[in-house]
Design a protein around this motif. Structure first.
Motif, short mmCIF file in Angstrom:
data_model
loop_
_atom_site.label_atom_id
_atom_site.label_comp_id
_atom_site.label_asym_id
_atom_site.label_seq_id
_atom_site.Cartn_x
_atom_site.Cartn_y
_atom_site.Cartn_z
N GLN A 50 -20.81 -5.56 -19.68
CA GLN A 50 -19.39 -5.36 -19.95
C GLN A 50 -18.80 -6.35 -20.93
N PHE A 51 -19.47 -7.45 -21.17
CA PHE A 51 -18.93 -8.48 -22.07
C PHE A 51 -20.05 -8.98 -22.97
N PHE A 52 -19.92 -8.69 -24.24
CA PHE A 52 -20.89 -9.10 -25.24
C PHE A 52 -20.25 -10.17 -26.10
N TYR A 53 -20.93 -11.28 -26.29
CA TYR A 53 -20.36 -12.37 -27.07
C TYR A 53 -21.47 -13.19 -27.71
N SER A 54 -21.10 -13.88 -28.77
CA SER A 54 -22.04 -14.76 -29.45
C SER A 54 -22.24 -16.03 -28.64
N ARG A 55 -23.46 -16.39 -28.44
CA ARG A 55 -23.78 -17.63 -27.71
C ARG A 55 -23.63 -18.86 -28.59
N THR A 56 -23.42 -18.65 -29.90
CA THR A 56 -23.40 -19.79 -30.83
C THR A 56 -22.23 -19.78 -31.81
N PHE A 57 -21.26 -18.89 -31.64
CA PHE A 57 -20.14 -18.80 -32.57
C PHE A 57 -19.48 -20.16 -32.76
N ASN A 58 -19.21 -20.49 -34.00
CA ASN A 58 -18.51 -21.72 -34.38
C ASN A 58 -19.25 -22.99 -33.93
N GLY A 59 -20.58 -22.86 -33.77
CA GLY A 59 -21.38 -24.02 -33.43
C GLY A 59 -21.29 -24.46 -31.98
N VAL A 60 -20.78 -23.59 -31.10
CA VAL A 60 -20.62 -23.93 -29.69
C VAL A 60 -21.67 -23.16 -28.89
N ALA A 61 -22.46 -23.86 -28.08
CA ALA A 61 -23.48 -23.21 -27.24
C ALA A 61 -22.83 -22.74 -25.94
N ARG A 62 -22.95 -21.44 -25.66
CA ARG A 62 -22.33 -20.84 -24.47
C ARG A 62 -23.38 -20.37 -23.48
N SER A 63 -23.01 -20.35 -22.21
CA SER A 63 -23.90 -19.90 -21.15
C SER A 63 -23.63 -18.44 -20.80
N ASP A 64 -24.16 -18.01 -19.67
CA ASP A 64 -23.92 -16.66 -19.16
C ASP A 64 -22.62 -16.58 -18.36
N ALA A 65 -21.88 -17.68 -18.27
CA ALA A 65 -20.71 -17.74 -17.39
C ALA A 65 -19.44 -18.12 -18.15
N VAL A 66 -19.19 -17.46 -19.26
CA VAL A 66 -17.98 -17.73 -20.04
C VAL A 66 -16.76 -17.32 -19.22
N VAL A 67 -15.70 -18.13 -19.30
CA VAL A 67 -14.43 -17.84 -18.64
C VAL A 67 -13.42 -17.52 -19.75
N VAL A 68 -12.86 -16.34 -19.72
CA VAL A 68 -11.89 -15.91 -20.73
C VAL A 68 -10.50 -15.97 -20.11
N ILE A 69 -9.62 -16.71 -20.77
CA ILE A 69 -8.25 -16.91 -20.27
C ILE A 69 -7.28 -16.36 -21.30
N ASP A 70 -6.53 -15.38 -20.90
CA ASP A 70 -5.59 -14.68 -21.78
C ASP A 70 -4.19 -14.99 -21.26
N ILE A 71 -3.42 -15.75 -22.04
CA ILE A 71 -2.11 -16.22 -21.62
C ILE A 71 -1.02 -15.51 -22.41
N THR A 72 -0.11 -14.88 -21.71
CA THR A 72 1.07 -14.28 -22.33
C THR A 72 2.28 -15.06 -21.82
N LEU A 73 3.08 -15.55 -22.75
CA LEU A 73 4.27 -16.31 -22.36
C LEU A 73 5.34 -16.20 -23.43
N ARG A 74 6.52 -16.64 -23.05
CA ARG A 74 7.65 -16.59 -23.97
C ARG A 74 7.43 -17.55 -25.13
N ARG A 75 7.82 -17.12 -26.28
CA ARG A 75 7.70 -17.89 -27.51
C ARG A 75 8.47 -19.21 -27.42
N GLY A 76 7.96 -20.25 -28.10
CA GLY A 76 8.74 -21.48 -28.20
C GLY A 76 7.98 -22.77 -27.96
N ARG A 77 6.69 -22.72 -27.65
CA ARG A 77 5.94 -23.96 -27.44
C ARG A 77 5.39 -24.46 -28.76
#
Length: 133
Positions: A50-77
């Motif tokens: 269900q989730f396909f991703y590069s294990r090396t994108f941008n020079g970062v080594a990733r495991s099988d347990a990536v945590v994806v955090i999607d934050i929606t909030l009011r503008r202004g920070r």
């Protein structure tokens, strides 16, 4: 009121999921001054099909347990607040949930009060405009 969607590998234990939610929430409180009672985090899971991703994108080594955090909030920070938020999330998840910082993906979406209804079908902008209530 930020709304968070957190996606974890399906084998993530319940206690670790809770630690992930708690770590994200604490970073929001600490870095952007979010009130402590504004916890809205929808946790879902994925498997390898269900989730396909590069294990090396941008020079970062990733495991099988990536945590994806999607934050929606009011503008202004500010960018500085966002940098502190991202760093705080990664630090909290590493310290309290055992998630490697290289496995933390964070995406931010900003909008305005007019883009929210947070209960009772009421237009959030109308609630904000009620001075003294």
């Amino acid at each position: 009121m930020p709304f968070i969607r957190t996606c974890v590998h399906k084998d993530t234990p319940a206690a670790q999921r809770q630690s992930i939610v708690d770590g994200i929430h604490q970073a929001l409180v600490d870095s952007i001054g979010m009130p402590a009672d504004e916890l809205f985090n929808l946790v879902t899971d994925y498997d390898a099909q269900q989730f396909f991703y590069s294990r090396t994108f941008n020079g970062v080594a990733r495991s099988d347990a990536v945590v994806v955090i999607d934050i929606t909030l009011r503008r202004g920070r500010s960018d500085a607040m966002k940098r502190a938020l991202y760093a705080g999330i990664a630090q909290n998840l590493e310290k309290n949930a055992g998630v490697a910082p290289s496995d933390v993906f964070i995406f931010m979406h900003e909008n305005d009060y007019s883009d929210w209804s947070v209960g009772g079908g009421k237009f959030a902008m109308a609630i904000v405009q009620q001075v003294g209530i």
